[in-house]
Design an enzyme around this catalytic site. Structure first.
Site, PDB file in Angstrom:
ATOM      1  N   ASP A 446       0.890  -0.895   0.280  1.00 34.61           N
ATOM      2  CA  ASP A 446      -0.185   0.272  -0.295  1.00 34.61           C
ATOM      3  C   ASP A 446       0.600   0.913   0.115  1.00 34.61           C
ATOM      4  OD1 ASP A 446      -2.407   1.688  -0.056  1.00 34.61           O
ATOM      5  OD2 ASP A 446      -2.571   1.496   2.008  1.00 34.61           O
ATOM      6  N   GLU A 449       2.595   5.350  -4.306  1.00 37.37           N
ATOM      7  CA  GLU A 449       2.570   5.910  -4.940  1.00 37.37           C
ATOM      8  C   GLU A 449       3.873   7.173  -5.501  1.00 37.37           C
ATOM      9  OE1 GLU A 449      -1.097   4.325  -4.029  1.00 37.37           O
ATOM     10  OE2 GLU A 449      -0.153   5.814  -2.751  1.00 37.37           O
ATOM     11  N   ASP A 543      -9.597   3.733  -2.063  1.00 41.30           N
ATOM     12  CA  ASP A 543     -10.071   4.581  -0.597  1.00 41.30           C
ATOM     13  C   ASP A 543     -11.221   4.846  -0.526  1.00 41.30           C
ATOM     14  OD1 ASP A 543      -7.924   3.616   1.094  1.00 41.30           O
ATOM     15  OD2 ASP A 543      -6.949   5.157   1.248  1.00 41.30           O
TER      16      ASP A 543
END
Length: 888
Positions: A446, A449, A543
């Protein structure tokens, strides 16, 4: 007061002069502001090379223009055209070969091009042409029909940190899909929309913003061309376009055009001929890499929450699912399990090893699995073993002469540089050491990015390029909440160029680490993705929010990632952020049970939403997941198809019905494979759902009854009880089913049923792929697998139905002991129950428990018969010929 009218004679003379001037203007090759001229063209049979010289005059505020460009065009396969435009005199950043291995353009083509400026072969349907007036542009056309697929305007811009190219489109015929990752209100792209590609930690509940991944690929499905066009006047021809570029960009879709505005790299286009949508995805994944096979267990139901307090909390959730008789395949733990949010550690109070390890062992004994999260940031802490080892290996991203210091969950962090080969080795050793303590079955990567809780300063020109892409919807600097663009990776690569690759690289390293440590098929779930990520990872939509809008939008994102070669995709069921409601959660599991990746996940501080907490949700979960688990053999076979051909598991309707233009805008329904149609309820308070059914017969998968029979396709309003999602199978399909259970391991031990849904022509076909579900290779010299093809057909006016199996390959031993115990025949020509049956297997009559159903349908639908042929024992791995003879 108005002006007086001109005398008629003077008016006529004026219009004559105007017409003459217009004709002269159009006849003269006037130059444009900017662009390039063609200086030379050379080539060979399948390749063409051109030199382009700058014509002057484009946007000096964006920097100086590159004076000389090199263009290469090559027909790499019969269905793939590669067009690359770069600086002729200086090397530029390109997506590395080890990220997307691909043929290298042949540049030493100095002979004059035979046939001038056109590249075409007798075996390819793609034609490339260079045009020179008023200045350089190029077109890509379909040779068989003359349809122009890509038609650039003359105003090409090529600067150091700004590239721009526009292609015109037939606005009345082109339907575009793709260009991700964004949460969109519709699956089909809407005109006058901007798609920004710059990987960012922006919640998926925000529509129309750049999210976690970058996929500069679109699929174009064309409706029928105008009457009189050259050949091929039917609807449904599709092609694909990829701009292989990892730099930030805006892609503007205007309906009649598509414009790329890119802040670096090269213009590296690939065109895929199709002509079917499935063929496009096949050709696309042939280039970028086939989707990785996922383990069988990963197609079961997963439960997670950010906010599980301790091991006892996890134990209570597992017990709750078992008591409610709802399938539970995998328990997940978010960052709660870590010691102060540090990777590869355990909270010594709430998740100590002496409590967590026995819990995981019990899961394994019950045929269940365990997955945990990892974030890339490594806490800067001299007492932390992972940090100490990473520092010794010197594997962090650099900035301004030292390791870049960011802030994420554990506080100050350095980020591993996965372009550095030592980083992947470090990551693998840490994973292996952690698995000695807790033998996790998969890993969830996770925040990659990369997400950063602080905004780095704008240190130099890379951090704030002359053109600001529409980052976060307000053109924020590209440094916003991430690593600075001026940071440096291994080999001197700037973050400016490699930013969008980080999630890909981490997923690749994690995949390799799990494979090395376990020897089994890895399961990796990554939030950030790039072109080709499907070779290593599954993905979830990020999310989202517990809203009805996000429920609807999840279908669009799921279908997009199928196009991108990442078929293992799903959204957080019941919503991640905000408080769900009982009704929303009930309807969401009805949809989410049919996501390829089906996981309930919620945020800390929100209302708990395990599926057993509300009785109505429990009923929905049992029913929807019960059907999902029965469909596991079919869904897993679709994974095999995805791995070998790139075909999405969840698909838009036009993949099976490309000639039906009504399907082009449908995004409230989807197909699993070619013939299972899911039509969920997507609004509160609804007790019906209006669904579109393409031409053919459609049977309910719950009731084995004919729901719709249509010659042309139509919309039908269906009842949608509170605990039920509408799922139908198209006539012409054979589905292999097994018996529902609480884990996939138990399903795999159960007897098979074959569901034969006869089409209008009285035939049906289907496939079954079997292996152990965990070997690294699905098919290969070292793998054991079986593939069986089924066919069905009516004979003697429908009084006889024959179902045959053909064993394509059989090296998976259990296929010879697993049996088909029942065959259900739907779509029998006569609605009246037969008076008698005779059942033959391989020519020998057998005693079978055969029951005729009531008429499957209604007078307005056209009633058809159904028969259940039970009491069989047909070995899956042996060919059979089943003949059912009915007397009326």
């Amino acid at each position: 007061m108005g002006s007086p009218s001109a005398p008629p004679a003077r008016l006529g003379a004026f219009f004559s002069f105007f017409l003459f001037f217009l004709l002269v203007f159009l006849a003269v090759p006037w130059g444009v502001d900017g662009g390039y001229n063609v200086a030379s063209v050379a080539g060979s049979k399948n390749r063409l090379k051109a030199r382009l010289d700058f014509a002057g005059g484009t946007a000096p505020e964006l920097g100086p223009d590159v004076e000389r460009l090199s263009l290469t065009a090559s027909l790499e396969t019969d269905s793939r055209l590669h067009v690359r435009i770069t600086d002729a005199d200086h090397p530029r950043w390109e997506v590395p070969q080890d990220v997307i291995p691909r043929p290298t353009p042949e540049l030493s083509l100095d002979a004059p091009r035979p046939g001038g400026r056109v590249l075409s072969t007798a075996t390819s349907d793609l034609t490339f042409a260079i045009h020179t007036s008023p200045s350089f542009r190029f077109t890509v056309s379909r040779r068989s029909t003359g349809d122009v697929l890509f038609d650039t305007t003359p105003d090409l811009v090529f600067k150091d940190r700004y590239l721009e190219l526009t292609s015109s489109l037939p606005a009345d015929r082109a339907s575009l899909y793709g260009l991700g990752e964004h949460t969109k209100r519709t699956f089909r792209l809407q005109r006058n929309d901007t798609f920004t590609l710059w990987n960012s930690d922006i919640a998926a509940g925000n529509v129309d913003l750049n999210l976690y991944g970058s996929h500069p690929f679109y699929l174009d499905v064309r409706s029928a061309p105008p009457v009189g066009s050259r050949r091929g006047n039917g609807a449904g021809a599709a092609h694909g376009v990829l701009l292989l570029n990892s730099n930030g960009m805006d892609v503007i879709y205007g309906g009649s055009y598509v414009t790329y505005k890119v802040i670096g790299g090269v213009l590296d286009f690939y065109f895929f001929a199709g002509p079917s949508p499935l063929a496009v995805v096949d050709q696309y994944t042939q280039l970028i890499g086939r989707p990785s096979p996922m383990p069988y267990w990963s197609f079961g139901f997963h439960q997670c929450r950010y906010g599980y307090k301790n091991v006892a909390d996890l134990e209570g959730v597992v017990a709750g699912y078992a008591k409610a008789r709802i399938p539970l395949e995998v328990m997940w733990t978010d960052i709660d399990y870590m010691d102060a949010f540090k990777d590869f550690t355990l909270d010594p109070v709430n998740f100590p090893a002496d409590r967590l390890r026995p819990f995981v062992d019990r899961l394994h004994r019950n045929g269940q699995k365990y997955v945990v999260i990892l974030d890339p940031g490594i806490n800067v802490n001299t007492t932390y073993g992972t940090f100490i080892r990473a520092t010794k290996q010197d594997i962090f991203i650099k900035w301004n002469g030292s390791n870049y210091l960011g802030v994420v969950w554990p506080g100050n962090v350095y980020f591993p540089d996965f372009l550095n080969p030592r980083a992947a080795e470090f990551w693998a050793r840490e994973i292996a050491a952690f698995r000695r303590t807790i033998p996790v079955d998969g890993l969830w990567v996770d925040m990659n990015e990369i997400s950063n809780f602080v905004d780095p300063p704008l240190l130099n020109a890379l951090d704030d390029p002359p053109y600001r892409i529409n980052n976060s919807g307000v053109r924020r600097p590209i440094n916003n909440k991430t690593v600075p663009a001026s940071a440096v990776h291994y080999g001197g690569v700037a973050e400016y160029n490699a930013h969008n690759l980080y999630g890909f690289l981490e997923a690749r390293a994690t995949h390799a680490a799990l494979l090395r440590d376990t020897g089994r098929r890895p399961f990796v779930l990554s939030r950030s993705t790039f072109v080709g990520s499907g070779r290593y990872t599954a993905h979830w939509t990020g999310d989202n929010a517990a809203t009805w809008d996000d429920l609807r939008y999840s279908i669009n994102t799921m279908l997009n990632f199928g196009l991108f070669g990442i078929p293992m995709i799903g959204a957080d069921i019941c919503g991640f952020g905000g408080n769900t409601t009982e009704e929303l959660c009930s309807r969401w599991i009805q949809l989410g049970a049919f996501y390829p990746f089906s996981r309930d996940h919620s945020a800390i501080g929100t209302v708990r939403r395990e599926l057993y907490l509300w009785e109505s949700v429990t009923r929905s979960a049992r029913k929807a997941l019960g059907l999902h688990y029965r469909l596991l053999p079919y869904i897993y076979t679709l994974m095999y198809e995805a791995h070998t051909t790139g075909a999405p598991i969840a698909r838009p309707l036009f993949f099976s019905y490309p000639g039906d233009v009504e399907t082009y805008g449908i995004d409230r329904q989807f197909l699993l494979g070619r013939g299972v149609l899911v039509s969920p309820v997507l609004e509160p308070g609804a007790t019906t759902v209006t669904a579109y059914f393409p031409a053919g017969r459609w049977f309910s998968l719950y009731y084995y009854s004919l729901a719709v029979a249509t010659k042309t396709g139509k919309r039908v309003t269906l009842p949608a009880p509170a605990d039920t999602v509408n799922v139908h199978v198209a006539g012409g399909n054979i589905l292999p089913l097994q018996q529902p259970a609480l884990t996939s391991w138990r399903v795999r031990q159960s007897v098979f049923h074959l569901l034969v849904a006869l089409g209008d022509d009285g035939t049906a076909a289907g496939d079954l792929f079997l292996d152990d579900g965990e070997s690294p290779e699905m098919v290969g010299a070292r793998s054991k697998w079986s593939q069986i093809k089924f066919s069905g057909a009516t004979e003697n006016g429908g009084g006889v139905v024959r179902v045959r199996s053909h064993v394509v390959h059989d090296s998976y031993a259990p296929s010879r002991t697993l049996v088909i115990g029942k065959v259900v025949l739907m779509g029998l020509p006569s609605p009246a129950p037969p008076k008698g049956f005779a059942v033959y297997v391989n020519g020998v009559q057998v005693d079978a428990n055969t029951v005729a159903g009531a008429a499957a349908g209604s007078p307005k639908n056209g009633a058809l018969g159904v028969a259940h042929v039970g009491g069989l024992s047909l070995a899956v791995g042996q060919e059979f010929d089943l003949k059912v003879v009915m007397t009326y």
